[in-house]
Design a protein around this motif. Sequence first.
Motif, mmCIF file in Angstrom:
data_model
loop_
_atom_site.group_PDB
_atom_site.id
_atom_site.type_symbol
_atom_site.label_atom_id
_atom_site.label_comp_id
_atom_site.label_asym_id
_atom_site.label_seq_id
_atom_site.Cartn_x
_atom_site.Cartn_y
_atom_site.Cartn_z
ATOM 1 N N GLU A 73 0.819 -1.207 0.000
ATOM 2 C CA GLU A 73 0.000 0.000 0.000
ATOM 3 C C GLU A 73 0.855 1.260 0.000
ATOM 4 O OE1 GLU A 73 -3.941 -1.321 2.486
ATOM 5 O OE2 GLU A 73 -2.125 -0.959 3.643
ATOM 6 N N ASP A 74 0.284 2.327 -0.545
ATOM 7 C CA ASP A 74 0.880 3.663 -0.509
ATOM 8 C C ASP A 74 -0.010 4.574 0.323
ATOM 9 O OD1 ASP A 74 3.050 3.183 -2.283
ATOM 10 O OD2 ASP A 74 1.727 3.467 -4.005
ATOM 11 N N VAL A 75 0.596 5.432 1.128
ATOM 12 C CA VAL A 75 -0.144 6.505 1.783
ATOM 13 C C VAL A 75 -0.231 7.615 0.742
ATOM 14 C CG1 VAL A 75 -0.158 8.180 3.668
ATOM 15 C CG2 VAL A 75 0.716 5.856 4.061
ATOM 16 N N VAL A 76 -1.435 7.905 0.271
ATOM 17 C CA VAL A 76 -1.576 8.872 -0.815
ATOM 18 C C VAL A 76 -1.850 10.281 -0.320
ATOM 19 C CG1 VAL A 76 -2.193 7.190 -2.573
ATOM 20 C CG2 VAL A 76 -3.994 8.265 -1.217
ATOM 21 N N SER A 77 -2.375 10.422 0.900
ATOM 22 C CA SER A 77 -2.554 11.778 1.431
ATOM 23 C C SER A 77 -2.744 11.755 2.935
ATOM 24 C CB SER A 77 -3.725 12.496 0.764
ATOM 25 O OG SER A 77 -4.942 11.895 1.118
ATOM 26 N N VAL A 78 -2.257 12.814 3.560
ATOM 27 C CA VAL A 78 -2.471 13.102 4.974
ATOM 28 C C VAL A 78 -2.806 14.575 5.020
ATOM 29 C CG1 VAL A 78 -1.413 13.215 7.267
ATOM 30 C CG2 VAL A 78 -0.812 11.332 5.717
ATOM 31 N N ARG A 79 -4.026 14.904 5.450
ATOM 32 C CA ARG A 79 -4.452 16.300 5.395
ATOM 33 C C ARG A 79 -5.385 16.632 6.547
ATOM 34 N NH1 ARG A 79 -7.022 13.172 1.802
ATOM 35 N NH2 ARG A 79 -9.270 13.328 1.562
ATOM 36 N N ALA A 80 -5.390 17.904 6.900
ATOM 37 C CA ALA A 80 -6.300 18.393 7.926
ATOM 38 C C ALA A 80 -7.680 18.554 7.315
ATOM 39 C CB ALA A 80 -5.803 19.725 8.472
ATOM 40 N N GLN A 81 -8.682 18.188 8.076
ATOM 41 C CA GLN A 81 -10.067 18.391 7.655
ATOM 42 C C GLN A 81 -10.615 19.579 8.431
ATOM 43 O OE1 GLN A 81 -12.689 15.156 8.512
ATOM 44 N NE2 GLN A 81 -14.381 16.035 7.391
ATOM 45 N N GLN A 82 -11.169 20.519 7.705
ATOM 46 C CA GLN A 82 -11.788 21.671 8.339
ATOM 47 C C GLN A 82 -13.281 21.615 8.094
ATOM 48 O OE1 GLN A 82 -9.723 25.099 6.833
ATOM 49 N NE2 GLN A 82 -7.923 24.693 8.062
ATOM 50 N N ASP A 83 -14.036 22.430 8.827
ATOM 51 C CA ASP A 83 -15.497 22.428 8.697
ATOM 52 C C ASP A 83 -15.944 22.627 7.263
ATOM 53 O OD1 ASP A 83 -15.809 22.024 11.398
ATOM 54 O OD2 ASP A 83 -15.941 24.154 11.847
ATOM 55 N N SER A 84 -15.224 23.447 6.506
ATOM 56 C CA SER A 84 -15.633 23.753 5.139
ATOM 57 C C SER A 84 -15.081 22.774 4.115
ATOM 58 C CB SER A 84 -15.197 25.169 4.767
ATOM 59 O OG SER A 84 -13.789 25.257 4.853
ATOM 60 N N GLY A 85 -14.335 21.762 4.541
ATOM 61 C CA GLY A 85 -13.788 20.793 3.595
ATOM 62 C C GLY A 85 -12.386 20.374 3.983
ATOM 63 N N PHE A 86 -11.603 19.993 2.984
ATOM 64 C CA PHE A 86 -10.262 19.509 3.217
ATOM 65 C C PHE A 86 -9.237 20.521 2.775
ATOM 66 C CE2 PHE A 86 -12.829 15.685 2.672
ATOM 67 C CZ PHE A 86 -12.521 15.040 3.847
ATOM 68 N N VAL A 87 -8.130 20.552 3.504
ATOM 69 C CA VAL A 87 -7.000 21.395 3.152
ATOM 70 C C VAL A 87 -5.812 20.489 2.939
ATOM 71 C CG1 VAL A 87 -5.462 23.201 3.975
ATOM 72 C CG2 VAL A 87 -7.895 23.324 4.507
ATOM 73 N N ARG A 88 -5.134 20.633 1.817
ATOM 74 C CA ARG A 88 -3.964 19.803 1.542
ATOM 75 C C ARG A 88 -2.844 20.184 2.503
ATOM 76 N NH1 ARG A 88 -4.085 18.937 -3.591
ATOM 77 N NH2 ARG A 88 -3.727 21.081 -4.140
ATOM 78 N N ALA A 89 -2.224 19.183 3.087
ATOM 79 C CA ALA A 89 -1.122 19.397 4.007
ATOM 80 C C ALA A 89 0.112 19.794 3.211
ATOM 81 C CB ALA A 89 -0.842 18.147 4.807
ATOM 82 N N GLU A 90 0.957 20.568 3.817
ATOM 83 C CA GLU A 90 2.196 21.002 3.174
ATOM 84 C C GLU A 90 3.016 19.784 2.785
ATOM 85 O OE1 GLU A 90 6.155 23.444 4.489
ATOM 86 O OE2 GLU A 90 4.229 24.066 5.306
ATOM 87 N N GLY A 91 3.501 19.782 1.547
ATOM 88 C CA GLY A 91 4.320 18.681 1.073
ATOM 89 C C GLY A 91 3.530 17.501 0.549
ATOM 90 N N GLU A 92 2.196 17.570 0.560
ATOM 91 C CA GLU A 92 1.384 16.457 0.097
ATOM 92 C C GLU A 92 1.345 16.395 -1.411
ATOM 93 O OE1 GLU A 92 -2.534 16.412 1.725
ATOM 94 O OE2 GLU A 92 -3.294 15.278 0.047
ATOM 95 N N ALA A 93 1.465 15.205 -1.943
ATOM 96 C CA ALA A 93 1.389 15.010 -3.391
ATOM 97 C C ALA A 93 -0.038 15.212 -3.860
ATOM 98 C CB ALA A 93 1.873 13.615 -3.763
ATOM 99 N N GLN A 94 -0.180 15.737 -5.093
ATOM 100 C CA GLN A 94 -1.519 15.917 -5.647
ATOM 101 C C GLN A 94 -1.990 14.680 -6.323
ATOM 102 O OE1 GLN A 94 -1.264 19.402 -8.109
ATOM 103 N NE2 GLN A 94 -1.648 20.709 -6.378
#
Length: 94
Positions: A73-94
């Motif tokens: 398996e690959d970890v494809v994203s780690v990001r903070a979830q905010q009330d209005s949706g998701f925010v990409r974490a710094e350094g996260e691949a698109q």
Amino acid sequence: MGSIVVDVMLKPEILDPQGQAVRGALPRLGFSRFTDVRQGKRFVLTVDGDVTEEHLAQAREAAQTLLSNPVIEDVVSVRAQQDSGFVRAEGEAQ
């Protein structure tokens, strides 16, 4: 409370029988525009207060050591979830 979302997917070279089953069912249900399906896992980690860079760093480490099997398996994203949706974490691949 803040939340961190971790998405894990099978590596591309690993057979995905559940994804194949869904791919086969989609056209029978009238969804004919999709050519492939891969299934993954999503984890939602909750923290007290706002999500910080330290929380994200610890979530990345947990994702690599516990939440995923790095052999298949690959970890494809780690990001903070905010009330209005998701925010990409710094350094996260698109």
